[in-house]
Write a protein that holds these residues in place. Structure first.
Motif, PDB file in Angstrom:
ATOM      1  N   GLU A  18     101.444  23.984   3.016  1.00 30.54           N
ATOM      2  CA  GLU A  18     101.326  25.175   2.161  1.00 30.54           C
ATOM      3  C   GLU A  18     102.566  26.053   2.267  1.00 30.54           C
ATOM      4  O   GLU A  18     103.017  26.638   1.271  1.00 30.54           O
ATOM      5  CB  GLU A  18     100.084  25.966   2.543  1.00 30.54           C
ATOM      6  CG  GLU A  18      98.781  25.413   1.990  1.00 30.54           C
ATOM      7  CD  GLU A  18      97.630  26.389   2.171  1.00 30.54           C
ATOM      8  OE1 GLU A  18      97.795  27.363   2.947  1.00 30.54           O
ATOM      9  OE2 GLU A  18      96.575  26.184   1.553  1.00 30.54           O
ATOM     10  N   PRO A  73     105.592  24.437  -3.590  1.00 29.88           N
ATOM     11  CA  PRO A  73     105.323  23.320  -4.500  1.00 29.88           C
ATOM     12  C   PRO A  73     106.275  22.149  -4.335  1.00 29.88           C
ATOM     13  O   PRO A  73     105.909  20.997  -4.601  1.00 29.88           O
ATOM     14  CB  PRO A  73     105.453  23.958  -5.890  1.00 29.88           C
ATOM     15  CG  PRO A  73     106.297  25.179  -5.681  1.00 29.88           C
ATOM     16  CD  PRO A  73     105.974  25.663  -4.309  1.00 29.88           C
ATOM     17  N   VAL A  74     107.523  22.404  -3.910  1.00 29.41           N
ATOM     18  CA  VAL A  74     108.491  21.309  -3.777  1.00 29.41           C
ATOM     19  C   VAL A  74     108.040  20.322  -2.711  1.00 29.41           C
ATOM     20  O   VAL A  74     107.977  19.099  -2.928  1.00 29.41           O
ATOM     21  CB  VAL A  74     109.894  21.868  -3.451  1.00 29.41           C
ATOM     22  CG1 VAL A  74     110.868  20.712  -3.217  1.00 29.41           C
ATOM     23  CG2 VAL A  74     110.392  22.753  -4.583  1.00 29.41           C
ATOM     24  N   ALA A 123     105.065  19.910  -1.479  1.00 26.65           N
ATOM     25  CA  ALA A 123     103.806  19.272  -1.873  1.00 26.65           C
ATOM     26  C   ALA A 123     104.034  18.169  -2.893  1.00 26.65           C
ATOM     27  O   ALA A 123     103.413  17.098  -2.815  1.00 26.65           O
ATOM     28  CB  ALA A 123     102.850  20.324  -2.440  1.00 26.65           C
ATOM     29  N   HIS A 124     104.940  18.380  -3.841  1.00 23.12           N
ATOM     30  CA  HIS A 124     105.207  17.359  -4.854  1.00 23.12           C
ATOM     31  C   HIS A 124     105.851  16.122  -4.234  1.00 23.12           C
ATOM     32  O   HIS A 124     105.528  14.985  -4.599  1.00 23.12           O
ATOM     33  CB  HIS A 124     106.106  17.932  -5.948  1.00 23.12           C
ATOM     34  CG  HIS A 124     105.397  18.836  -6.906  1.00 23.12           C
ATOM     35  ND1 HIS A 124     104.180  18.516  -7.478  1.00 23.12           N
ATOM     36  CD2 HIS A 124     105.717  20.064  -7.394  1.00 23.12           C
ATOM     37  CE1 HIS A 124     103.788  19.492  -8.280  1.00 23.12           C
ATOM     38  NE2 HIS A 124     104.700  20.456  -8.233  1.00 23.12           N
ATOM     39  N   VAL A 125     106.778  16.335  -3.300  1.00 19.16           N
ATOM     40  CA  VAL A 125     107.427  15.195  -2.642  1.00 19.16           C
ATOM     41  C   VAL A 125     106.403  14.373  -1.865  1.00 19.16           C
ATOM     42  O   VAL A 125     106.360  13.139  -1.970  1.00 19.16           O
ATOM     43  CB  VAL A 125     108.555  15.678  -1.711  1.00 19.16           C
ATOM     44  CG1 VAL A 125     109.086  14.520  -0.876  1.00 19.16           C
ATOM     45  CG2 VAL A 125     109.685  16.307  -2.526  1.00 19.16           C
ATOM     46  N   ASP A 151     103.191  14.268  -2.286  1.00 22.60           N
ATOM     47  CA  ASP A 151     102.242  13.653  -3.202  1.00 22.60           C
ATOM     48  C   ASP A 151     102.821  12.396  -3.835  1.00 22.60           C
ATOM     49  O   ASP A 151     102.125  11.385  -3.967  1.00 22.60           O
ATOM     50  CB  ASP A 151     101.855  14.665  -4.281  1.00 22.60           C
ATOM     51  CG  ASP A 151     100.836  14.084  -5.263  1.00 22.60           C
ATOM     52  OD1 ASP A 151      99.690  13.822  -4.846  1.00 22.60           O
ATOM     53  OD2 ASP A 151     101.189  13.893  -6.447  1.00 22.60           O
ATOM     54  N   TRP A 152     104.092  12.433  -4.217  1.00 19.01           N
ATOM     55  CA  TRP A 152     104.721  11.253  -4.803  1.00 19.01           C
ATOM     56  C   TRP A 152     104.781  10.113  -3.792  1.00 19.01           C
ATOM     57  O   TRP A 152     104.488   8.956  -4.117  1.00 19.01           O
ATOM     58  CB  TRP A 152     106.127  11.594  -5.290  1.00 19.01           C
ATOM     59  CG  TRP A 152     106.770  10.450  -6.029  1.00 19.01           C
ATOM     60  CD1 TRP A 152     106.612  10.134  -7.346  1.00 19.01           C
ATOM     61  CD2 TRP A 152     107.635   9.461  -5.470  1.00 19.01           C
ATOM     62  NE1 TRP A 152     107.349   8.996  -7.650  1.00 19.01           N
ATOM     63  CE2 TRP A 152     107.981   8.571  -6.523  1.00 19.01           C
ATOM     64  CE3 TRP A 152     108.155   9.247  -4.197  1.00 19.01           C
ATOM     65  CZ2 TRP A 152     108.827   7.483  -6.328  1.00 19.01           C
ATOM     66  CZ3 TRP A 152     109.002   8.157  -4.001  1.00 19.01           C
ATOM     67  CH2 TRP A 152     109.328   7.299  -5.045  1.00 19.01           C
ATOM     68  N   ALA A 174     101.422  13.744   4.385  1.00 20.39           N
ATOM     69  CA  ALA A 174     100.552  13.876   3.212  1.00 20.39           C
ATOM     70  C   ALA A 174      99.088  13.706   3.577  1.00 20.39           C
ATOM     71  O   ALA A 174      98.225  14.473   3.123  1.00 20.39           O
ATOM     72  CB  ALA A 174     100.956  12.852   2.155  1.00 20.39           C
ATOM     73  N   PHE A 205      97.363  17.306   3.113  1.00 23.28           N
ATOM     74  CA  PHE A 205      96.519  17.491   1.939  1.00 23.28           C
ATOM     75  C   PHE A 205      95.039  17.509   2.294  1.00 23.28           C
ATOM     76  O   PHE A 205      94.191  17.606   1.411  1.00 23.28           O
ATOM     77  CB  PHE A 205      96.782  16.395   0.915  1.00 23.28           C
ATOM     78  CG  PHE A 205      98.150  16.467   0.285  1.00 23.28           C
ATOM     79  CD1 PHE A 205      98.762  17.686   0.077  1.00 23.28           C
ATOM     80  CD2 PHE A 205      98.813  15.321  -0.084  1.00 23.28           C
ATOM     81  CE1 PHE A 205     100.021  17.768  -0.496  1.00 23.28           C
ATOM     82  CE2 PHE A 205     100.073  15.384  -0.661  1.00 23.28           C
ATOM     83  CZ  PHE A 205     100.687  16.612  -0.865  1.00 23.28           C
TER      84      PHE A 205
END
Length: 446
Positions: A172, A176-177, A179-181, A183-184, A315, A319
């Motif tokens: 957190e 967002p950067v 989290a996006h990495v 998640d990918w 992740a 998450f």
């Protein structure tokens, strides 16, 4: 015969899952895959990386033709779907090319070339079928396991310091950067696996055979055995059991800010939709397998394997998909399977049997302790926490020691003795000698 037996068992397993899924009103892995021949697939990435695995058996010219054909077919599908305003997704071309290679192997190839091409096609379809099988397994776990054991695992996780809550707050904080990495990386795990597998299988076309052991074997066995433990130990994960994603089924909205209070754990009812796919963490298991198989590659491949393992751990915990207890169970699960597969390839010996038995015992002890000693583990974290870490480290050390010894002493291969060809003059002299010996023997008797 081995390939035929494995194929028969795999087909029977897929048929059983198809029947089970139909009972719950859903498409099974066979019908779902057949549908993607025409309709938009769920994951075009998986279909293309599966085709890439098949291409290792082809020449470079044939590879370019296959890739070009797949792209052309996808463009045609794209144009038609755009015209009729249908769901858009690529991947049909890759599936068509893979199926076309199967037809070519049966109708146009013979001997070793046919077998090799069929193995390549089978490898690609196994990866696709494994993905579809996973979806069906997740459906079955949510339908057949109305209660989950998250309270037990969350309580036992106190011994490890509640890592999911800690890493969740760290993710957190990255915004967002980050989290996006993560998640990918989490979603595209198959991409890293195929990169490592392509390196291992790079010489298949030239040598006209597959290596005895490679990453795809480990990947498939993990996917085959792992969901069985979802049925034995159903867990949904902290984001659902203790977070907002669980809705009114959650114990409370605590993740990732507040660790759950210590109490007496008990099975808790949960919805019939969320998969019970936490114990063990198969994403961690697969990432560990990628890391292990990347270690014998060049530095870039080793960096990829290390990065994917670290990012996958971040992740899965960050998450809220898994507890720390799931992670260490996944590591032990993978190392045990990897040892068994390597032992099966080189020939079983005492070290291999001992290591597989030890890994199995540690994995079983983890599950039993989470279920029946969770309160004691939470009350004495300075005792059970180090024990869990040391048990995991002992399996890692045992695997490294066993496989290093195997690498230094390759399995001895017993070749058949060459057949001795007798020259005509030797045959004639032997025959004359034998006749003389018989005559002498008769004379002695007389």
């Amino acid at each position: 015969m081995l390939w035929v037996a494995v194929s028969a068992v795999g087909l029977g397993f897929l048929i059983a899952l198809e029947i089970a899924a139909r009972r719950y009103g859903e498409r099974g892995p066979i019908s779902d895959q057949a549908r993607e021949v025409i309709f938009a697939p769920k994951s075009g990435t998986v279909l293309y990386v599966s085709m890439a695995l098949m291409l290792v058996v082809l020449t470079w010219r044939q590879r370019f033709i296959a890739v070009g054909a797949a792209i052309g077919i996808d463009i045609a599908f794209w144009l038609v779907r755009s015209a009729v305003d249908a769901e858009m997704m690529v991947g049909n071309g890759a599936l068509w090319v893979t199926l076309a290679c199967a037809v070519i192997a049966v109708t146009r190839r013979t001997g070793r070339d046919r077998v090799l091409l069929l193995k390549g096609v089978g490898l690609a379809l196994l990866l696709v079928a494994g993905r579809k099988t996973g979806y069906t397994w997740l459906l079955i776990t949510s339908e057949t396991r109305p209660t989950v054991l998250d309270q037990y695992v969350a309580t036992a996780d106190r011994a490890l310091g509640d890592p999911s809550w800690i890493v969740g707050r760290m993710v957190e904080a990255t915004g967002p950067v980050g989290a996006h990495v993560l998640d990918w990386v989490y979603v595209q795990l198959a991409v890293a696996a195929v990169v490592v597998a392509l390196y291992q299988l790079r010489n298949v076309a030239a040598e006209r055979r597959f290596p005895g052991h490679h990453l795809v074997r480990t990947f498939l066995v993990i996917g085959l055995l792992g969901p069985g433990f979802y049925m034995i130990f159903p867990v949904v994960g902290p984001i659902f059991a203790y977070g907002a994603d669980g809705g009114h089924w959650a114990v409370a909205d605590l993740w990732p800010d507040t660790p759950p209070p210590l109490g007496t754990p008990q099975p808790m009812p949960f919805d019939g939709v969320t998969p019970r796919n936490c114990m063990p963490s198969l994403h961690t298991a697969w990432a560990t397998a990628i890391f292990i198989h990347s270690l014998k590659g060049p530095w870039a491949l080793r960096f990829l394997g290390t990065f994917w393992l670290i990012a996958t751990l971040g992740a899965t915990l960050g998450f809220g998909y898994h507890y720390g207890a799931d992670i260490i169970a996944g590591v032990v699960f993978t190392l045990t399977i990897e040892t068994a597969l390597r032992a099966q390839d080189r020939g079983w010996d005492r070290a291999g049997i001992r290591m597989v038995a030890y890994g199995t015992a540690v994995f079983a002890a983890f599950l039993a302790s989470y279920r029946y000693l969770s309160v004691e583990m939470a009350e004495q974290p300075w005792v059970f926490g180090p024990l869990l870490v040391l048990a995991t480290a002992s399996v890692v050390y045992g695997y490294a020691r066993t496989t290093t010894r195997w690498d230094r002493r390759p399995a001895s291969v017993q070749l058949p003795e060459p057949r001795r060809e007798l020259r005509p003059e030797l045959v004639e002299s032997d025959a004359v000698g034998a006749v003389g010996a018989v005559g002498a023997d008769r004379g002695g008797r007389n």
